[in-house]
Design an enzyme around this catalytic site. Structure first.
Site, PDB file in Angstrom:
ATOM      1  N   HIS A 436      87.282   4.218  68.088  1.00  0.00           N
ATOM      2  CA  HIS A 436      86.066   3.577  67.592  1.00  0.00           C
ATOM      3  C   HIS A 436      85.861   2.209  68.228  1.00  0.00           C
ATOM      4  O   HIS A 436      84.738   1.766  68.403  1.00  0.00           O
ATOM      5  CB  HIS A 436      86.097   3.505  66.070  1.00  0.00           C
ATOM      6  CG  HIS A 436      85.866   4.851  65.465  1.00  0.00           C
ATOM      7  ND1 HIS A 436      86.886   5.665  65.075  1.00  0.00           N
ATOM      8  CD2 HIS A 436      84.727   5.544  65.260  1.00  0.00           C
ATOM      9  CE1 HIS A 436      86.383   6.807  64.642  1.00  0.00           C
ATOM     10  NE2 HIS A 436      85.080   6.759  64.735  1.00  0.00           N
ATOM     11  N   CYS A 741      75.864  13.958  68.496  1.00  0.00           N
ATOM     12  CA  CYS A 741      75.938  12.490  68.523  1.00  0.00           C
ATOM     13  C   CYS A 741      77.332  11.998  68.911  1.00  0.00           C
ATOM     14  O   CYS A 741      77.624  10.819  68.789  1.00  0.00           O
ATOM     15  CB  CYS A 741      75.521  11.895  67.187  1.00  0.00           C
ATOM     16  SG  CYS A 741      76.566  12.409  65.823  1.00  0.00           S
TER      17      CYS A 741
HETATM   18  C1  PEP Z   1      82.146  12.269  66.305  1.00  0.00           C
HETATM   19  O1  PEP Z   1      83.196  12.576  65.739  1.00  0.00           O
HETATM   20  O2  PEP Z   1      81.743  12.781  67.358  1.00  0.00           O
HETATM   21  C2  PEP Z   1      81.311  11.205  65.725  1.00  0.00           C
HETATM   22  C3  PEP Z   1      80.132  10.923  66.206  1.00  0.00           C
HETATM   23  O3  PEP Z   1      81.858  10.509  64.690  1.00  0.00           O
HETATM   24  P1  PEP Z   1      82.924   9.335  64.908  1.00  0.00           P
HETATM   25  O4  PEP Z   1      83.158   9.163  66.386  1.00  0.00           O
HETATM   26  O5  PEP Z   1      82.378   8.118  64.271  1.00  0.00           O
HETATM   27  O6  PEP Z   1      84.131   9.870  64.212  1.00  0.00           O
END
Ligand code: PEP
Ligand code: MG
Length: 779
Positions: A436, A741
């Site tokens: 993240h 996404c």
């Molecule tokens: C994903 O897992 O692709 C997502 C968009 O959520 P995050 O990266 O915040 O876990």
């Protein structure tokens, strides 16, 4: 904890052992011999009801206090850190009680037996201690009947000859954290002191129980090391200690072995962009603690020890943090802190912060860059204890002039606060492109290189970096800077205004490009670049550094600020995706062996329905004049979606009842991140208003490849046929629109493959829009 008897007029005995079972058995044995008139108390074991192995200063304190009597109390201890815990407990006693306590260096079982026999006969405290110390006499005499000297002198006199072992350090990384921690742990478990010194500075011998002191020796490849100790198990200890130090090395060497350069790490680009600037080592900063004093030293010591015990519990759940746990037992660190509390009357947080900061500065001053990197562990540990002491993390990340920061495993909560004007680029010794923190840096346009070898930065003042290729140029010359200037120009062009929101494909369908955002700056970039809407507004970063749950009003204000630039366009706000690599202090999800498979995302929200409802109300209110849609993270079963919808309905009713303006009705959709959702997509038809593929998690779960493990970056590839097959299946099976996404959507190489799977809505970091647009449209 205590089995104190109420009889008076005998010296009291406190049995301090790592094992509760051992202490209780010893007490039983003694009672069988001496009867019940000796006053005894047990302080043994750690954790709940003493079930774990360990000693606990607070237990010892309570045991001593329970026996306090003018006759005095003798404390008998088993192994190494029992002594430390006892010393700490003595520091907590009031002066009159402390004056009536002695510690025994006698053997635990035999010493306790001898002491109890003496105490039951009414002997004084010093005589009882003398008896305990002679506890092995009988056995020694029996085992060495012909040895006249042994009859006079116990075989383990205090000044028993020292045994020594020397070895050469072959590891190219020098004496690094893991073997040093293993040595300290071994030494801590013995009651006889042991020492370590380098042949280059033989006078600077330090305790082998102190991890900070060992690291402070700055031991390098080829250094000759002496290990010294005494006692009957000296040789066995030395052999085991040498094995610890050689654990990660090439076979033990008699002579220094020339080893090739260790630069085995390969830096990788994790957030594109080019930067150059002064290099600043920005390891986890120790939370700033204003110096403050305590009124009651005993209480401050109590508080400190409780915080240490709490952190120890947290760390014991993470084998990877074993070295930090050993640091937390470091006698030098604990002693320094308790002394600062007792002698200078500092409060627990100030005393601990000062001890950590001094120890970390000593390590910072070492010549070896790898060892220097260990000061980050110390600061990290420092912050953990400070947090347990209730000191709020100080997350002002970089206050100096614009610079490139060298960090050690960037945390999302820190990345969130980086200002691109101040932080030109980030180079991480560890890190992962799927973390993240990386996602946030990509969003902010801050170049990020991971898996960098700190060795190449020894003495580097200025650095240039390419966050796409992972190239790094320590102290670059003018020619490199010129090349870089061209690349920098290209990077800036990507960020200039454009209209990258829609592409008409050759089959006549429209591909929409949406933006993932977490801040107002990113939402503004999304608008500037012409994104169709916000496909993912990540809310959890707002919560990461909060100690308590932010109230409805402040959550609503935060959302309104982020949404403002995208007024009039669709905005998908994701409910809090806490857990796993985004733990929250106010959502105690408990220790889990596999947090990524544990209570995270919607699972955590349903476990805390009040927190969930509060966030939903904030979203509905913030979206009152927006095209708001709400998305649920980490969904596994339709049941979870049904429960979430009920809570959403209730949130709407509560706002209605309170007469607060809000958006209603609001589409509610799911993220497809768990392979089960992809495989059973039909079950969600009619229940979910839209589906957004979270390819980051879908990839990690499909390929069983931890997204935060830098060594698995190649394996965790969203373009793997298995992941693409799941995407294709979801498009086929879902009645609701399917978007994506995850980071794959913003990867110009993978985006066309997703389009081939039938996906017509890609949501990505704003700065990726132009590249994906150009790649798919062929312009
Ligand atoms: C994903 O897992 O692709 C997502 C968009 O959520 P995050 O990266 O915040 O876990
Ligand atoms: Mg996810």
């Amino acid at each position: 904890m205590s089995t104190a008897e109420s009889r008076m007029n005998t010296v009291g005995l406190v049995l301090v052992s790592h094992s509760r079972a051992l202490a209780m058995a010893t007490e039983t044995l003694i009672r069988q011999v001496t009867g019940s008139n000796v006053r005894m108390a047990i302080a043994a074991g750690a954790g709940d009801e003493g079930a774990d192995l360990g000693t606990d200063a607070l237990q010892i304190l309570a045991a001593i206090e329970s026996l306090d009597d003018p006759m005095g109390t003798l404390v008998l201890m088993d192994m190494g850190s029992a002594l430390l815990s006892t010393e700490t407990a003595l520091g907590l006693l009031s002066e009159p009680v402390r004056a009536r306590v002695l510690m025994s260096s006698g053997p635990f079982v035999e010493g306790a037996m001898a002491a109890a026999l003496a105490a039951s006969g009414g002997a004084s405290l010093t005589d009882v201690r003398q008896e305990a110390e002679n506890g092995l006499r009988m056995k020694q005499q029996q085992l060495a009947p012909d040895n006249a000297t042994a009859k006079e002198n116990p075989q383990i006199p205090a000044d028993s000859p020292e045994h020594q072992l020397s070895l050469y350090l072959a590891d190219p990384a020098g004496l690094h954290l893991r073997p040093a921690a293993a040595l300290a742990k071994l030494a801590l478990a013995r009651s006889t002191p042991s020492f370590i010194a380098a042949a280059k500075h033989p006078d600077n011998r330090v305790s082998a129980s102190s991890l900070t002191a060992i690291l402070g020796l700055d031991l390098r490849q080829g250094d000759e090391i002496y290990l010294q100790t005494s006692g009957p198990d000296a040789d066995a200890f030395l052999d085991r200690a040498a094995a610890c130090l050689q654990e990660d090395q090439h076979p033990p060497a008699k002579m220094p072995v020339p080893v090739e350069n260790e630069a085995t790490k390969h830096p990788q680009g994790a957030a594109p962009g080019f930067a150059q600037g002064p290099l600043i080592i920005h390891d986890e900063l120790l939370t700033t603690v204003p110096r403050s004093y305590c009124d009651d030293c005993a209480e401050a010591l109590h508080t400190f020890l409780e915080a240490v015990a709490e952190v120890r519990r947290q760390l014991s759940d993470h084998p990877i943090l074993e070295a930090q746990n050993v640091l937390l037992s470091d006698p030098a660190l604990l002693k320094k802190t308790t002394t600062l509390i007792q002698n200078e009357h500092l409060d627990a947080a100030s005393a601990w912060a000062q001890s950590i900061s001094q120890a970390a500065s000593q390590i910072d001053a070492l010549s070896d860059p790898i060892l220097r990197a260990r000061s980050a562990d110390l600061r990290d540990l420092g912050n953990r204890v400070l947090q347990a002491l209730g000191v709020t993390a100080d997350l002002q990340p970089w206050q100096g002039p614009p610079a490139i920061l060298l960090v050690n495993e960037l945390l999302p909560s820190v990345a969130l606060r980086f200002d691109p004007e101040q932080v030109l680029g980030v180079i991480d010794r560890h890190g992962s492109a799927n973390s993240h923190a990386a996602i946030l840096l990509r969003g902010s346009g801050i170049p990020y290189v991971i898996n960098a070898d700190p060795v190449i930065f020894a003495n580097t003042q200025y650095v240039a970096m390419d966050g796409k290729t992972g190239e790094l140029w320590p102290d670059p010359d003018a020619r490199i800077l010129e090349t870089l200037h061209d690349r920098e120009q290209m990077h800036q062009d990507q960020n200039s205004a454009g209209s990258y929101g829609q592409i008409t494909l050759s089959d006549g369908s429209t591909l929409e490009l949406w933006a993932n955002v977490a801040s107002t700056a990113e939402a503004a970039a999304a608008r500037r670049l012409g994104a169709t809407g916000i496909g993912l507004l990540r809310t959890e970063f707002f919560f990461l550094d909060q100690q308590t749950l932010p109230d409805e009003e402040s959550q609503c204000q935060f959302l309104r600020q982020v949404m403002a630039p995208m007024q009039g366009l669709p905005i998908v706000v994701r409910a809090l995706d806490a857990g796993a690599d985004k733990p929250l202090t106010f959502m105690a999800l408990g220790a889990e062996a596999n947090p990524a498979l544990g209570r995270r995302g919607l699972r955590a929200l349903l476990a805390y329905p009040d927190i969930f409802a509060l966030q939903l109300r904030a979203m509905l209110r913030a979206g009152r004049d927006h095209d708001l849609r709400i998305m649920l993270p980490m969904v596994t079963n339709p049941e979870e979606l049904r429960s979430a919808r009920m809570i959403l309905e209730q949130a709407h009713q509560q706002l209605e009842a309170a007469g607060l303006a809000h958006r209603w009705p609001v589409p509610l959709g799911i993220m497809a991140e768990v392979p089960a959702v992809a495989l059973c997509m039909k079950q969600f038809n009619g229940l979910s208003d839209f589906v957004s593929i979270g390819s980051n998690d879908l990839t990690q779960y499909t390929l069983a490849s931890d997204r935060s493990n830098a060594l698995l970056q190649t394996l965790g590839n969203a373009a793997h046929p298995a992941v693409l097959e799941l995407c294709r299946k979801m498009v086929q099976d879902s009645h609701a629109p399917v978007s994506i996404c995850g980071e794959a959507a913003g990867d110009p190489q993978i985006a066309p493959l997703l389009v081939d799977c039938g996906i017509r809505r890609l949501s990505m970091a704003p700065l990726r829009l132009s590249n994906v647009y150009k790649r798919v449209s062929g312009t």
